[in-house]
Scaffold this active site. Structure first.
Site, PDB file in Angstrom:
ATOM      1  N   HIS A 127       0.844  -1.202   0.000  1.00 23.68           N
ATOM      2  CA  HIS A 127       0.000   0.000   0.000  1.00 23.68           C
ATOM      3  C   HIS A 127       0.873   1.244   0.000  1.00 23.68           C
ATOM      4  O   HIS A 127       1.804   1.365   0.796  1.00 23.68           O
ATOM      5  CB  HIS A 127      -0.930   0.035   1.204  1.00 23.68           C
ATOM      6  CG  HIS A 127      -1.816   1.247   1.210  1.00 23.68           C
ATOM      7  ND1 HIS A 127      -2.835   1.424   0.300  1.00 23.68           N
ATOM      8  CD2 HIS A 127      -1.800   2.367   1.985  1.00 23.68           C
ATOM      9  CE1 HIS A 127      -3.418   2.588   0.520  1.00 23.68           C
ATOM     10  NE2 HIS A 127      -2.810   3.181   1.532  1.00 23.68           N
ATOM     11  N   SER A 128       0.559   2.181  -0.903  1.00 21.02           N
ATOM     12  CA  SER A 128       1.246   3.469  -1.001  1.00 21.02           C
ATOM     13  C   SER A 128       2.745   3.242  -1.224  1.00 21.02           C
ATOM     14  O   SER A 128       3.125   2.594  -2.187  1.00 21.02           O
ATOM     15  CB  SER A 128       0.953   4.310   0.250  1.00 21.02           C
ATOM     16  OG  SER A 128       1.277   5.661   0.053  1.00 21.02           O
ATOM     17  N   MET A 129       3.621   3.727  -0.353  1.00 21.79           N
ATOM     18  CA  MET A 129       5.039   3.453  -0.502  1.00 21.79           C
ATOM     19  C   MET A 129       5.289   1.958  -0.633  1.00 21.79           C
ATOM     20  O   MET A 129       6.153   1.506  -1.406  1.00 21.79           O
ATOM     21  CB  MET A 129       5.829   4.000   0.690  1.00 21.79           C
ATOM     22  CG  MET A 129       7.342   3.717   0.621  1.00 21.79           C
ATOM     23  SD  MET A 129       8.264   4.181   2.105  1.00 21.79           S
ATOM     24  CE  MET A 129       7.973   2.739   3.135  1.00 21.79           C
ATOM     25  N   SER A 180      -1.636  -0.973  -4.123  1.00 20.51           N
ATOM     26  CA  SER A 180      -2.768  -0.268  -3.523  1.00 20.51           C
ATOM     27  C   SER A 180      -2.407   1.179  -3.212  1.00 20.51           C
ATOM     28  O   SER A 180      -1.356   1.462  -2.630  1.00 20.51           O
ATOM     29  CB  SER A 180      -3.166  -1.006  -2.234  1.00 20.51           C
ATOM     30  OG  SER A 180      -4.044  -0.231  -1.449  1.00 20.51           O
TER      31      SER A 180
END
Length: 252
Positions: free
Chosen positions: A94-96, A121
């Protein structure tokens, strides 16, 4: 803090699974910890063994220096992940964590270890859009940015002592992802499944859909109501999507 049932300093497992269950290895967001995936582990067990990475500089690794270069973090993560690739496995970031999972998948595929699926994500595809430089903000500005994204428990942000403990790690993670520059490389052979919030202030849907350019396999995009941390309000739906793709034969 959720207590793992097994794992190592780098990899945590919160729930038991059935023998031979496929593995889902999860990569947290900037400032996040392994326990951010406790809910997903609970949702998918015992049919799937969910493992979550614990980067240095958080929770029980708080005294360790965080890593502020994404490629350096990949160098550390890959040997740890390889230890858990002795059965069918997928990666979820997710993200990073999505970018980190993407780079990890590339390293693994180079050595013949192909993830069943790469879940990305809440993150734009590489080369899409200019990065902000939030890691350069002063403490007050960084705290406001974290509040805007709703990515940290309000109790932490309301405690001056707690926020001072975690802020250096969050700043380090932001530096890692915001100074990351994509290095041209072969597209991933594994299928890519992208997940996004329809009101994410950081990530346009079109930029998430651009992940299709980075796989020679199938690509699927799922959108959910919500912002950057859309899974917090859609845990049942997100869990069902992930479980559906991990069903044998569902995504190749």
């Amino acid at each position: 803090m959720a207590v793992p049932v097994t794992g190592s300093a780098w990899v945590k497992c919160f729930h038991r699974s059935v023998a031979g269950a496929p593995r889902l290895i999860c990569f947290p967001h900037a400032g996040g910890s392994a326990s951010s995936f406790h809910w997903l582990s609970q949702a998918l067990s015992p049919a799937v063994e969910v493992l979550a990475l614990q980067y240095p500089g958080r929770q029980e690794r708080l005294v360790e220096e965080p890593i502020d270069d994404l490629y350096a973090l990949v160098d550390r993560v890959v040997p740890e992940v390889r230890k858990w690739c002795d059965r069918p496995f997928a990666l979820y970031g997710h993200s990073m964590g999505a970018t980190l999972a993407f780079e990890t998948a590339g390293r693994l595929e180079q050595t013949g270890l192909k993830p069943q699926i790469l879940f990305v994500s809440g993150r734009r595809a590489p080369r899409r859009g200019a990065e902000s430089e939030r890691y350069r903000l002063d403490d007050e500005g960084l705290i406001e940015e974290i509040k805007r994204l709703n990515g940290t428990d309000a109790g932490v942000l309301d405690s001056d002592e707690l926020i001072r403990m975690v802020l250096p790690t969050i700043r380090s993670d932001y530096r890692a992802i915001e100074t990351y520059r994509y290095r041209p490389q072969p597209a991933r052979a594994c299928p890519v499944v992208a997940l996004a919030g329809d009101h994410d202030p950081d990530t346009e849907i079109a930029d998430v859909e651009a992940w299709r350019e980075f796989t020679t396999g199938d690509f699927t995009l799922h959108t959910f109501a919500g912002g950057h941390f859309f899974a917090d309000d859609n845990k049942e739906q997100v869990g069902a999507v992930v479980a559906g793709h991990l069903t044998p034969g569902a995504a190749r």
